[in-house]
Design a protein around this motif. Structure first.
Motif, PDB file in Angstrom:
ATOM      1  N   SER A  69      43.526 132.037 -16.194  1.00 46.32           N
ATOM      2  CA  SER A  69      44.770 132.779 -15.960  1.00 46.32           C
ATOM      3  C   SER A  69      44.658 133.709 -14.757  1.00 46.32           C
ATOM      4  CB  SER A  69      45.138 133.597 -17.209  1.00 46.32           C
ATOM      5  OG  SER A  69      45.388 132.761 -18.305  1.00 46.32           O
ATOM      6  N   VAL A  70      43.564 134.462 -14.700  1.00 53.77           N
ATOM      7  CA  VAL A  70      43.408 135.434 -13.605  1.00 53.77           C
ATOM      8  C   VAL A  70      43.242 134.723 -12.274  1.00 53.77           C
ATOM      9  CG1 VAL A  70      41.951 137.278 -12.686  1.00 53.77           C
ATOM     10  CG2 VAL A  70      42.502 137.223 -15.130  1.00 53.77           C
ATOM     11  N   CYS A  71      42.463 133.656 -12.257  1.00 53.99           N
ATOM     12  CA  CYS A  71      42.275 132.918 -10.999  1.00 53.99           C
ATOM     13  C   CYS A  71      43.593 132.312 -10.523  1.00 53.99           C
ATOM     14  CB  CYS A  71      41.213 131.834 -11.176  1.00 53.99           C
ATOM     15  SG  CYS A  71      39.530 132.464 -11.283  1.00 53.99           S
ATOM     16  N   ALA A 131      40.385 121.970 -16.907  1.00 50.67           N
ATOM     17  CA  ALA A 131      39.576 121.189 -15.968  1.00 50.67           C
ATOM     18  C   ALA A 131      39.447 121.903 -14.630  1.00 50.67           C
ATOM     19  CB  ALA A 131      40.186 119.803 -15.765  1.00 50.67           C
ATOM     20  N   ASP A 132      40.393 122.794 -14.319  1.00 47.57           N
ATOM     21  CA  ASP A 132      40.328 123.540 -13.064  1.00 47.57           C
ATOM     22  C   ASP A 132      39.096 124.421 -12.984  1.00 47.57           C
ATOM     23  OD1 ASP A 132      42.676 122.406 -12.250  1.00 47.57           O
ATOM     24  OD2 ASP A 132      43.930 124.154 -12.687  1.00 47.57           O
ATOM     25  N   LEU A 133      38.528 124.776 -14.138  1.00 46.79           N
ATOM     26  CA  LEU A 133      37.340 125.630 -14.125  1.00 46.79           C
ATOM     27  C   LEU A 133      36.127 124.922 -13.537  1.00 46.79           C
ATOM     28  CD1 LEU A 133      37.661 127.366 -17.620  1.00 46.79           C
ATOM     29  CD2 LEU A 133      38.345 128.245 -15.388  1.00 46.79           C
ATOM     30  N   THR A 134      36.210 123.611 -13.412  1.00 47.27           N
ATOM     31  CA  THR A 134      35.101 122.849 -12.823  1.00 47.27           C
ATOM     32  C   THR A 134      35.263 122.664 -11.312  1.00 47.27           C
ATOM     33  OG1 THR A 134      36.189 120.704 -13.182  1.00 47.27           O
ATOM     34  CG2 THR A 134      34.854 121.594 -14.985  1.00 47.27           C
ATOM     35  N   ARG A 135      36.361 123.224 -10.756  1.00 48.77           N
ATOM     36  CA  ARG A 135      36.634 123.043  -9.341  1.00 48.77           C
ATOM     37  C   ARG A 135      36.400 124.346  -8.580  1.00 48.77           C
ATOM     38  NH1 ARG A 135      41.139 120.473 -12.040  1.00 48.77           N
ATOM     39  NH2 ARG A 135      40.852 118.205 -11.987  1.00 48.77           N
ATOM     40  N   THR A 136      35.692 124.266  -7.481  1.00 50.81           N
ATOM     41  CA  THR A 136      35.348 125.445  -6.681  1.00 50.81           C
ATOM     42  C   THR A 136      36.588 126.167  -6.191  1.00 50.81           C
ATOM     43  OG1 THR A 136      33.340 124.312  -5.951  1.00 50.81           O
ATOM     44  CG2 THR A 136      34.025 126.258  -4.703  1.00 50.81           C
ATOM     45  N   ALA A 137      37.621 125.423  -5.831  1.00 55.13           N
ATOM     46  CA  ALA A 137      38.834 126.028  -5.265  1.00 55.13           C
ATOM     47  C   ALA A 137      39.513 126.988  -6.247  1.00 55.13           C
ATOM     48  CB  ALA A 137      39.812 124.934  -4.851  1.00 55.13           C
ATOM     49  N   TYR A 155      38.255 129.343  -7.904  1.00 54.90           N
ATOM     50  CA  TYR A 155      37.712 130.706  -7.797  1.00 54.90           C
ATOM     51  C   TYR A 155      37.889 131.296  -6.399  1.00 54.90           C
ATOM     52  CZ  TYR A 155      35.562 128.735 -11.950  1.00 54.90           C
ATOM     53  OH  TYR A 155      35.360 128.115 -13.148  1.00 54.90           O
ATOM     54  N   GLN A 156      38.547 130.565  -5.534  1.00 52.42           N
ATOM     55  CA  GLN A 156      38.730 131.017  -4.150  1.00 52.42           C
ATOM     56  C   GLN A 156      40.228 131.131  -3.852  1.00 52.42           C
ATOM     57  OE1 GLN A 156      36.688 127.913  -2.044  1.00 52.42           O
ATOM     58  NE2 GLN A 156      34.647 128.744  -2.469  1.00 52.42           N
ATOM     59  N   PRO A 157      40.774 132.338  -3.907  1.00 50.16           N
ATOM     60  CA  PRO A 157      42.212 132.484  -3.658  1.00 50.16           C
ATOM     61  C   PRO A 157      42.626 132.041  -2.269  1.00 50.16           C
ATOM     62  CG  PRO A 157      41.113 134.623  -3.748  1.00 50.16           C
ATOM     63  CD  PRO A 157      40.119 133.614  -4.217  1.00 50.16           C
ATOM     64  N   GLY A 158      41.736 132.137  -1.300  1.00 41.54           N
ATOM     65  CA  GLY A 158      42.051 131.676   0.046  1.00 41.54           C
ATOM     66  C   GLY A 158      42.639 132.774   0.911  1.00 41.54           C
ATOM     67  N   ALA A 159      42.548 132.573   2.203  1.00 47.53           N
ATOM     68  CA  ALA A 159      43.008 133.580   3.159  1.00 47.53           C
ATOM     69  C   ALA A 159      44.509 133.809   3.060  1.00 47.53           C
ATOM     70  CB  ALA A 159      42.628 133.147   4.573  1.00 47.53           C
ATOM     71  N   ARG A 160      45.278 132.749   2.796  1.00 47.11           N
ATOM     72  CA  ARG A 160      46.735 132.905   2.722  1.00 47.11           C
ATOM     73  C   ARG A 160      47.135 133.814   1.573  1.00 47.11           C
ATOM     74  NH1 ARG A 160      50.967 130.500  -0.093  1.00 47.11           N
ATOM     75  NH2 ARG A 160      52.990 130.608   1.003  1.00 47.11           N
ATOM     76  N   ALA A 161      46.570 133.583   0.384  1.00 50.97           N
ATOM     77  CA  ALA A 161      46.902 134.418  -0.768  1.00 50.97           C
ATOM     78  C   ALA A 161      46.513 135.868  -0.515  1.00 50.97           C
ATOM     79  CB  ALA A 161      46.216 133.889  -2.019  1.00 50.97           C
ATOM     80  N   GLU A 162      45.354 136.085   0.036  1.00 52.17           N
ATOM     81  CA  GLU A 162      44.908 137.446   0.321  1.00 52.17           C
ATOM     82  C   GLU A 162      45.830 138.118   1.333  1.00 52.17           C
ATOM     83  OE1 GLU A 162      40.896 136.964   1.546  1.00 52.17           O
ATOM     84  OE2 GLU A 162      40.124 136.667  -0.490  1.00 52.17           O
TER      85      GLU A 162
END
Length: 478
Positions: free
Chosen positions: A47-49, A377-383, A385-392
């Motif tokens: 949820s938080v990610c 299943a998203d918990l197994t994907r690196t992306a 945990y990475q909000p990305g530059a756009r989200a930030e």
């Protein structure tokens, strides 16, 4: 010895040493809590990610945050997103959400709501696993606890934004666990608060009373009046909520969702639910969660009101597999399965005994297999945990551009970035008020000229564009 007992082969098991027996019992008792802890970590992380990646789906998170923010400040639960000064108790009767207010006061952030929801979902796994262990043994109890925690209905609700049904999950699970363990008064007390979760759950409370009545009328006749009283209380409270309480808080003096029970109030495409759509949803509800065996248990009656509303309504969203609509059915189906497995083990039909014995492992396996295509299943994907530059960059944009306390008219994208510190209205639904800012996702809102769009919304005010980046447009009133 009766025929059913004679048909079951005896199991020869060596007796463990007293010390190992005590250790095994302690481990047995802690299993549901370890499972709940792991599920809480998984649910809250997901949820938080998703929030950090700007994955908010609807305006629900913002609406509930506005109401809970008001509770936290000892004010009426006004949700301006529903309409200027709109009291949320005039929409759905969910005063139970005020329990989130103390946590929100400590951490005034939409993430607080998501974590509370994750905790409530995880806690609801405890009675499911514990009830299953009590009746079926440790291994099957763990299997059914896992099957519940990974069930598609729960995962879809976790992936959705905050919703009041999160409170219904543990209440239903603890109540039905008590029914299975024949703790009748506990079952009733756990069920009563359902009327404070949502207006339709009064009928579900009555269904729990009916199940208790079925179970106690022979063995515990002195509890029959209590069960009948619970049925009556649920039905009367539901009538009062629909007909009196909600209209009293609603500015129109009515219950807005009656239109969903009439095809006249819905879109033409939703007036008739195709039979194959209804059948497909019903199979998804009953097949992977219980292999249809739950239908042998009286506990499945508790699911009837929730499913019944769908047949009365004309909204095809209720017949889909997304969002939160099927979550409250999961504890009912899994605990009904526990009851059905226990009952079926005494059957004279050998095939049914065999099917029931193997089903907990099969249901757990199905939940694990389906999870490869579900949100966890998203918990197994690196992306993830990475909000990305756009989200930030978008988080920074709103923090630096719109000050605390401002009035903002916004669509889905900006809502959850602002409701903890601004007064936020739904885009195009602010009659008689010219807000300080207008913010929207330019991909969703087809308005190439932001200033002209603002003039269209508020002819008497003048706005200037102060930001147009990363797909978001922000205009300020001058």
């Amino acid at each position: 010895m009766d025929v059913a007992t004679a048909a079951i082969p005896a199991q020869h098991v060596s007796s463990p040493a007293p010390g190992s027996r005590m250790s095994e019992a302690a481990s047995h008792r802690s299993d549901p809590y370890w499972l709940a802890g792991l599920l809480f970590v998984a649910y809250s992380t997901l949820s938080v990610c998703r929030f950090r990646r700007l994955g908010t789906m609807t305006w629900d998170l913002g609406i509930f945050e506005q109401a809970i923010r008001a509770y936290a400040n000892f004010q009426a639960p006004v949700a301006d997103l529903k309409g200027q000064g709109f009291n949320i108790l005039g929409d759905h009767f969910s005063p139970v959400t005020m329990l989130v207010a103390p946590f929100y006061r400590l951490s005034p952030n939409p993430v607080t709501l998501l974590i509370v929801q994750a905790a409530l979902f995880a806690i609801s796994a405890i009675p499911v696993a514990r009830g299953a262990e009590h009746l079926l043994g440790r291994s099957r109890g763990i299997a059914l606890g896992v099957a519940y925690g990974l069930s598609w209905g729960v995962q879809r609700a976790v992936d959705f934004d905050f919703h009041e049904i999160a409170f219904a999950m543990p209440l239903l699970a603890f109540s039905l666990e008590a029914v299975l363990c024949k703790r009748w008064k506990a079952a009733m007390w756990w069920a009563v608060p359902l009327v404070l979760v949502k207006e339709d759950l009064g009928v579900t409370l009555a269904a729990i009373g009916l199940v208790i009545l079925i179970r106690v009328r022979r063995d515990e006749p002195r509890l029959v009046p209590w069960a009948i009283g619970l049925i009556g209380f649920g039905l009367v409270f539901a009538v009062l909520t629909f007909g009196v309480i909600i209209p009293a808080f609603n500015s129109t003096g009515s219950y807005d969702y009656w239109t969903k029970l009439s095809s006249e109030g819905t879109a033409a495409s939703s007036q008739t639910i195709p039979p194959d759509t209804a059948l497909r949803t019903l199979l998804w509800i009953t097949l992977p969660t219980s292999g249809l065996l739950a239908l042998r248990s009286p506990l499945v009656l508790v699911a009837v009101p929730t499913v019944g509303w769908r047949f009365l309504g004309h909204d095809d969203h209720y017949w889909g597999l997304d969002w939160h609509y099927n979550a409250v059915l999961m504890p009912v189906l899994l605990l009904a399965l526990v009851d059905a497995v226990d009952l079926s083990r005494q059957s004279r039909r050998s095939w049914l005994r065999c099917y029931a014995t193997q089903l907990p492992a099969a249901v757990a396996g199905a939940a694990l297999a389906l999870s490869a295509y579900l949100p966890l299943a998203d918990l197994t994907r690196t992306a993830t945990y990475q909000p990305g530059a756009r989200a930030e960059a978008i988080f920074r944009l709103f923090a630096e551009t719109i000050p605390d306390g401002a009035t903002v008219e916004a669509d889905v994208g900006p809502i959850s970035l602002l409701t903890n510190r601004c007064r936020v209205f739904w885009l195009g639904n602010v009659p008689g008020l010219d807000p300080d800012f207008i913010a929207y996702n330019s991909v969703v809102v087809n308005a190439s000229d932001g200033v002209a769009y603002a003039r269209q919304l508020h002819p008497a005010a003048t706005y200037m564009e102060v930001a147009n980046t990363e797909g978001y447009v922000i205009l300020r009133r001058v």
